[in-house]
Design a protein around this motif. Structure first.
Motif, PDB file in Angstrom:
ATOM      1  N   CYS A 193       3.350  -2.188  11.197  1.00 43.83           N
ATOM      2  CA  CYS A 193       2.398  -1.251  10.589  1.00 43.83           C
ATOM      3  C   CYS A 193       1.718  -0.428  11.671  1.00 43.83           C
ATOM      4  N   ASP A 205       0.751   2.729  13.957  1.00 41.27           N
ATOM      5  CA  ASP A 205       0.598   4.170  13.771  1.00 41.27           C
ATOM      6  C   ASP A 205       1.072   4.977  14.974  1.00 41.27           C
ATOM      7  N   LYS A 215       5.626   2.242  18.050  1.00 44.07           N
ATOM      8  CA  LYS A 215       6.478   1.917  16.899  1.00 44.07           C
ATOM      9  C   LYS A 215       7.942   1.983  17.305  1.00 44.07           C
ATOM     10  N   CYS A 259       5.472  -4.021   2.181  1.00 48.81           N
ATOM     11  CA  CYS A 259       6.111  -4.592   3.380  1.00 48.81           C
ATOM     12  C   CYS A 259       6.186  -6.107   3.270  1.00 48.81           C
ATOM     13  N   PRO A 308      -2.632   2.669   2.262  1.00 48.65           N
ATOM     14  CA  PRO A 308      -2.113   1.776   3.308  1.00 48.65           C
ATOM     15  C   PRO A 308      -2.012   0.321   2.839  1.00 48.65           C
ATOM     16  N   GLY A 335       1.236  -2.026   2.753  1.00 50.44           N
ATOM     17  CA  GLY A 335       1.248  -3.366   3.344  1.00 50.44           C
ATOM     18  C   GLY A 335       1.765  -4.425   2.380  1.00 50.44           C
ATOM     19  N   SER A 361       1.151   6.886   5.602  1.00 48.66           N
ATOM     20  CA  SER A 361       0.437   6.906   4.319  1.00 48.66           C
ATOM     21  C   SER A 361      -0.565   8.044   4.257  1.00 48.66           C
ATOM     22  N   SER A 419       9.287  -1.829   8.294  1.00 48.89           N
ATOM     23  CA  SER A 419       8.391  -0.902   8.967  1.00 48.89           C
ATOM     24  C   SER A 419       7.711   0.028   7.967  1.00 48.89           C
ATOM     25  N   ALA A 420       6.393   0.104   8.030  1.00 53.93           N
ATOM     26  CA  ALA A 420       5.632   1.036   7.190  1.00 53.93           C
ATOM     27  C   ALA A 420       5.584   2.390   7.882  1.00 53.93           C
TER      28      ALA A 420
END
Length: 143
Positions: free
Chosen positions: A19, A21, A26, A139, A132, A136, A46, A42-43
């Motif tokens: 998660c 940013d 990442k 995920c 978000p 989550g 948002s 992987s997020a």
């Protein structure tokens, strides 16, 4: 990533939920997980999205649209030999509803005096409160 996910006293994880940013962090984590054969969810972004019914899960980045973070990751990984096709990505199919907030005059004049981390973005994008959290949950349920 290797130090944190390499095992040690806690062992190797069964899966990784990302998660993060920061784009470079990442990308480093995803590259490590793929190289190590660790399953990862992987997020993506948002920010500027406000319709939780448009959350999706995709295998790889190829078919993801309307997500600027996915676009940037595709660009980074286009020059590397990292196959993200088995990585699950949680994202919103909704087009961004807003853009980055502008810098103030003071931020433009002295960017080093703002932000908690060096070289981290100063401009922020509006986020619909629960978005978000919904990503989550998606995920966690996919991991």
């Amino acid at each position: 990533a290797a130090t944190l996910l390499g095992g040690g006293d806690v062992g190797i994880p069964n899966a990784v939920v990302d998660c993060i940013d920061d784009l470079n962090t990442k990308a480093d984590l995803l590259a490590h997980c793929v190289a190590a054969g660790l399953p990862v969810v992987s997020a993506l972004g948002s920010g500027a999205k406000n319709d939780p019914t448009q959350m999706c899960v995709a295998q790889g980045l190829r078919d993801i649209e309307n997500d600027p973070l996915a676009t940037k990751l595709r660009k980074i990984f286009s020059t590397q030999k990292v196959d993200l096709s088995q990585v699950s990505f949680v994202y919103s199919a909704q087009r961004p509803q807003r853009s980055l907030l502008p810098l103030t005059e003071e931020q433009r004049a002295k960017p080093d005096e703002f932000g908690n981390v060096a070289n981290f973005r100063l401009r922020v994008i509006p986020v619909f409160g629960p978005q978000p959290a919904i990503a989550g949950v998606a995920c966690a349920s996919h991991a």
